[in-house]
Design a protein around this motif. Structure first.
Motif, PDB file in Angstrom:
ATOM      1  N   UNK A   1       0.805  -1.217   0.000  1.00 14.07           N
ATOM      2  CA  UNK A   1       0.000   0.000   0.000  1.00 14.07           C
ATOM      3  C   UNK A   1       0.843   1.275   0.000  1.00 14.07           C
ATOM      4  N   UNK A   2       2.162   1.117   0.118  1.00 17.31           N
ATOM      5  CA  UNK A   2       3.044   2.273   0.116  1.00 17.31           C
ATOM      6  C   UNK A   2       4.462   1.856  -0.222  1.00 17.31           C
ATOM      7  N   UNK A   3       5.398   2.822  -0.158  1.00 14.08           N
ATOM      8  CA  UNK A   3       6.805   2.625  -0.519  1.00 14.08           C
ATOM      9  C   UNK A   3       6.907   2.177  -1.975  1.00 14.08           C
ATOM     10  N   UNK A   4       8.066   1.631  -2.384  1.00 15.61           N
ATOM     11  CA  UNK A   4       8.197   1.193  -3.781  1.00 15.61           C
ATOM     12  C   UNK A   4       8.928  -0.148  -3.865  1.00 15.61           C
ATOM     13  N   UNK A   5       8.422  -1.095  -3.062  1.00 15.92           N
ATOM     14  CA  UNK A   5       8.981  -2.444  -3.048  1.00 15.92           C
ATOM     15  C   UNK A   5       7.867  -3.481  -3.107  1.00 15.92           C
ATOM     16  N   UNK A   6       8.215  -4.647  -3.648  1.00 16.32           N
ATOM     17  CA  UNK A   6       7.402  -5.836  -3.436  1.00 16.32           C
ATOM     18  C   UNK A   6       8.281  -6.831  -2.675  1.00 16.32           C
ATOM     19  N   UNK A   7       7.632  -7.637  -1.856  1.00  9.28           N
ATOM     20  CA  UNK A   7       8.364  -8.585  -1.013  1.00  9.28           C
ATOM     21  C   UNK A   7       7.715  -9.962  -1.167  1.00  9.28           C
ATOM     22  N   UNK A   8       7.917 -10.595  -2.328  1.00  9.25           N
ATOM     23  CA  UNK A   8       7.255 -11.878  -2.575  1.00  9.25           C
ATOM     24  C   UNK A   8       7.821 -13.005  -1.728  1.00  9.25           C
TER      25      UNK A   8
END
Length: 395
Positions: free
Chosen positions: A321-328
């Motif tokens: 919902x924020x920042x600019x990362x995905x953490x799969x």
């Protein structure tokens, strides 16, 4: 000559994000076409109005040492920002400007922690939290979360982690690396637990505050009246204003903590860069709407990268919902052998992607969550598409 380094520095783990970025640079220098999705650095130019303010400061002759805790007019701009954006009222004595939010966090740990004090860290957490705590002789207490709870700690988990040695709770919202945001109600539920433990100080890292995609509104722990006097709010200009190299961060804190940080900083770095401080006055006095175009672009990239990653078997993603990362969560690959390489953990997986897909990511082990990897989408859409296609092919 024998190793004369201190036990303190020998116990510190190098920053995994910086280490991966260095490896990527080495491989590029050797001729490999590496796409770097490891660093948390916006790929935008600093907005013109901020750069013009810096140029004006040079022309106005700013070149002298700055006050240790920051220029008075910058502190006033920070106070205005806190009131406008967070409904937080601070006095100048409660504000300390530092050389980046990382130094602000380090200062707080050094002035608050004694040997053996425990610091609760909901996992995944920003890569440097644990070692900053260790450098202050504190003990990191990791609280595991999962993709199923959107990587957020529950009140029950917080209560279970608290011991007589607990001194602090540190968290980021929006979170680096998961992009999760604690809602006001979720923070209130954590605060209700903390009311039973008045000795615990909270560090609320809000550096990604403005990179919010509008589903969960930003909330600050210090905005609760019963938490104000025991919360340190950390922020800065690196992420929302694309000013990573300008190195300006700041805290709003109880006055006794701010005084202690000022005292420590006076013996370490003294005041932050004079030109950068002048530019940040302009950055904070202007409306955050002036950088909304960056947030809108990140939102488009988030949609793009999630769509691509969800096509890869074995990747399980939440929707940040924020920042600019995905953490799969990539634990489905653990125990498998790919092109002759056995994947035992997230570190193996990240290294496999670097060597076989020429894409730099960061292992989740560095963030206290061994099932995931962090992928930054602070890159062009073309780079994102190419990077995920390479990953898909390598897998």
């Amino acid at each position: 000559m024998s190793n004369q380094l201190s036990d303190r520095i020998n116990s510190v783990t190098p920053s995994a994000t910086l280490e991966m970025a260095a490896k990527a640079r080495e491989l590029r220098a050797s001729g490999k076409d590496i796409i770097g999705l490891s660093l948390g650095e916006p790929d935008f130019k600093v907005p013109d109005y901020i750069r013009e303010a810096a140029i004006q400061a040079v022309n106005d002759g700013y070149n002298s040492y700055t006050p240790v805790d920051g220029y008075v007019d910058l502190k006033k701009a920070i106070m205005t920002k806190f009131k406008r954006d967070n409904d937080l009222s601070y006095e100048p004595s409660q504000i300390v400007v530092s050389t980046g939010a990382k130094q602000a966090l380090y200062n707080v740990a050094q002035v608050c922690l004694n040997k053996g004090d425990e610091v609760i860290l909901p996992c995944p957490y920003w890569v440097s939290y644990s070692d900053i705590v260790k450098l202050a002789d504190g003990v990191p207490i990791e609280v595991s979360t999962s993709i199923d709870t959107d990587f957020k700690m529950t009140p029950e988990q917080l209560e279970a982690a608290i011991t007589p040695k607990t001194k602090m709770l540190w968290y980021s919202s929006p979170c680096n690396p998961s992009g999760s945001i604690y809602s006001k109600d979720e923070l209130r539920a954590l605060a209700d637990v903390l009311q039973k433990h008045p000795q615990i100080i909270v560090v609320s890292d809000e550096i990604y505050e403005h990179i919010n995609y509008g589903v969960t509104g930003h909330a600050s722990m210090a905005a609760f009246e019963d938490m104000y006097d025991r919360t340190v709010t950390v922020n800065g200009v690196a992420k929302a204003f694309a000013m990573t190299g300008w190195r300006i961060g700041f805290i709003g804190a109880p006055a006794y903590i701010a005084r202690a940080c000022n005292k420590l900083q006076g013996q370490v770095t003294s005041g932050a860069n004079c030109i950068a401080q002048r530019a940040v006055i302009t950055a904070l006095e202007e409306s955050p709407e002036r950088v909304q175009y960056m947030v809108d672009e990140f939102k488009e990239r988030r949609k793009l990268i999630l769509g691509l990653l969800n096509e890869i078997e074995g990747f399980k993603c939440n929707e940040p919902q924020g920042a600019f990362y995905v953490f799969p969560d990539i634990s489905a690959y653990f125990g498998k052998t790919l092109n002759g390489t056995t994947i035992n953990n997230a570190s193996d997986f990240a290294m496999y992607l670097l060597e076989n897909a020429n894409v730099a990511t960061v292992t989740g082990d560095a963030f206290g969550n061994p099932k995931g990897i962090r992928i930054s989408y602070a890159a062009s859409k073309e780079e994102i598409i190419e990077a995920i296609n390479r990953i898909k092919s390598a897998l």
